[in-house]
Design a protein around this motif. Sequence first.
Motif, short mmCIF file in Angstrom:
data_model
loop_
_atom_site.label_atom_id
_atom_site.label_comp_id
_atom_site.label_asym_id
_atom_site.label_seq_id
_atom_site.Cartn_x
_atom_site.Cartn_y
_atom_site.Cartn_z
N LYS A 7 19.33 0.33 6.44
CA LYS A 7 19.41 -0.36 5.16
C LYS A 7 20.78 -0.94 4.83
O LYS A 7 20.77 -1.92 3.98
N ILE A 8 21.78 -0.30 5.29
CA ILE A 8 23.08 -0.92 4.89
C ILE A 8 23.22 -2.39 5.64
O ILE A 8 23.56 -3.24 4.88
N SER A 9 22.56 -2.60 6.70
CA SER A 9 22.58 -3.81 7.51
C SER A 9 21.75 -4.74 6.53
O SER A 9 22.05 -6.17 6.35
N GLY A 10 20.75 -4.23 6.25
CA GLY A 10 19.76 -5.12 5.56
C GLY A 10 20.56 -5.64 3.94
O GLY A 10 20.24 -6.78 3.67
N THR A 40 0.67 -1.27 -0.19
CA THR A 40 -0.19 0.02 0.06
C THR A 40 0.67 1.22 0.05
O THR A 40 0.23 2.49 -0.15
N GLY A 41 2.30 1.22 -0.06
CA GLY A 41 3.07 2.35 -0.05
C GLY A 41 3.13 3.20 -1.32
O GLY A 41 2.44 2.46 -2.18
N PHE A 42 4.01 3.98 -1.33
CA PHE A 42 4.11 4.76 -2.58
C PHE A 42 4.51 3.87 -3.79
O PHE A 42 3.97 3.97 -4.84
N LEU A 43 5.84 3.30 -3.49
CA LEU A 43 6.26 2.27 -4.54
C LEU A 43 5.33 1.00 -4.76
O LEU A 43 4.90 0.30 -5.83
N VAL A 62 9.10 -8.93 -3.40
CA VAL A 62 9.85 -7.69 -3.22
C VAL A 62 9.57 -6.89 -2.12
O VAL A 62 8.47 -6.58 -1.38
N TRP A 63 10.81 -6.62 -1.59
CA TRP A 63 10.78 -5.93 -0.21
C TRP A 63 10.73 -4.41 -0.52
O TRP A 63 11.49 -3.79 -0.86
N SER A 64 9.36 -3.72 -0.39
CA SER A 64 9.31 -2.24 -0.59
C SER A 64 8.69 -1.81 0.68
O SER A 64 7.96 -0.71 0.60
N LEU A 65 9.08 -2.30 1.93
CA LEU A 65 8.81 -1.81 3.23
C LEU A 65 9.60 -0.50 3.62
O LEU A 65 10.66 -0.77 3.23
N LEU A 66 9.04 0.27 4.23
CA LEU A 66 9.64 1.56 4.86
C LEU A 66 9.21 1.86 6.13
O LEU A 66 7.83 1.98 6.55
N SER A 67 10.14 2.19 7.14
CA SER A 67 9.56 2.44 8.24
C SER A 67 10.23 3.70 8.92
O SER A 67 9.90 4.06 10.14
#
Length: 284
Positions: A133-136, A9-12, A65-70
Amino acid sequence: MRILILGGTGFLGSTLLGKAEALANTVLGTSRKANEKLPNMVKLDVTDKETLERTIREFHPDVIVWSLLSMDEEDVLINTGLANLLNVIAKQTKLIFISTDGVFSEGNGGYEESDETKSIAEKTPLSIYINSKISGEKMVQEYHPNHIIIRTGPLYGKDLNQGIEHRTQRVMKQIAEKGCFYAATNMYRSFVHIDDLADAILELCTMDYKGILHVGPEQKESYFTFYQKRLRSLGYEENVIKQSMIDPEENPDLILDTSMNTERVRGLLKTEFRSVCSEEMKHV
């Protein structure tokens, strides 16, 4: 092809969902909140390993697809949610992990896929997001060989519900309140249109490519030229965007240039990444 979009449901995620359906893919999106209006959307919190595993087992995706953002809780999302995913995902399933240009915190610009990422000091703006994000990226590279890590600059355009990006909405609000907005002429990014990124992801779903990709147009833009062009496309007069200059000594925490070299992706894909476009919905 069966595609599971985490963060549907996010922008991307919403843009990707709509485009994937239009191409006759079997698509399932996830959201922390159930949406009865969307039959191909399920309620899922990736920090709940049991539910995540059941969703993947029942849907049996070819691509995730990982398009999660927190943002402020990105560390929880990565350290718990991504860790859960990497524990339950099948080896043959392709994982597309959406990362950010912010991993290049030294801010020198023109970064290639092989350039070293660098974390930023804790308690500085965006440190939780960037460092997570670097860790991911490192987790994905270490534990799931069948992966694509996509690094993207700031996104713009219209999502599935025809809403424009929050970044520009905030600028429009300030213009309404103060009559203008000041944007930096010496802060550069590789701005990416949401439709182009979604098209690229769907193209990559069908390709036997593994590794890191920097996406976006060849040309970088300063925040000043971006907002100048973006607001013009929305019907504003050009003079509502005013020039400013960031002093690195006074603002040591600001990353001046995270622009990326996108030669590899432009040679690999049929998708064309447009420069900041001038054909968007007109401002009313």
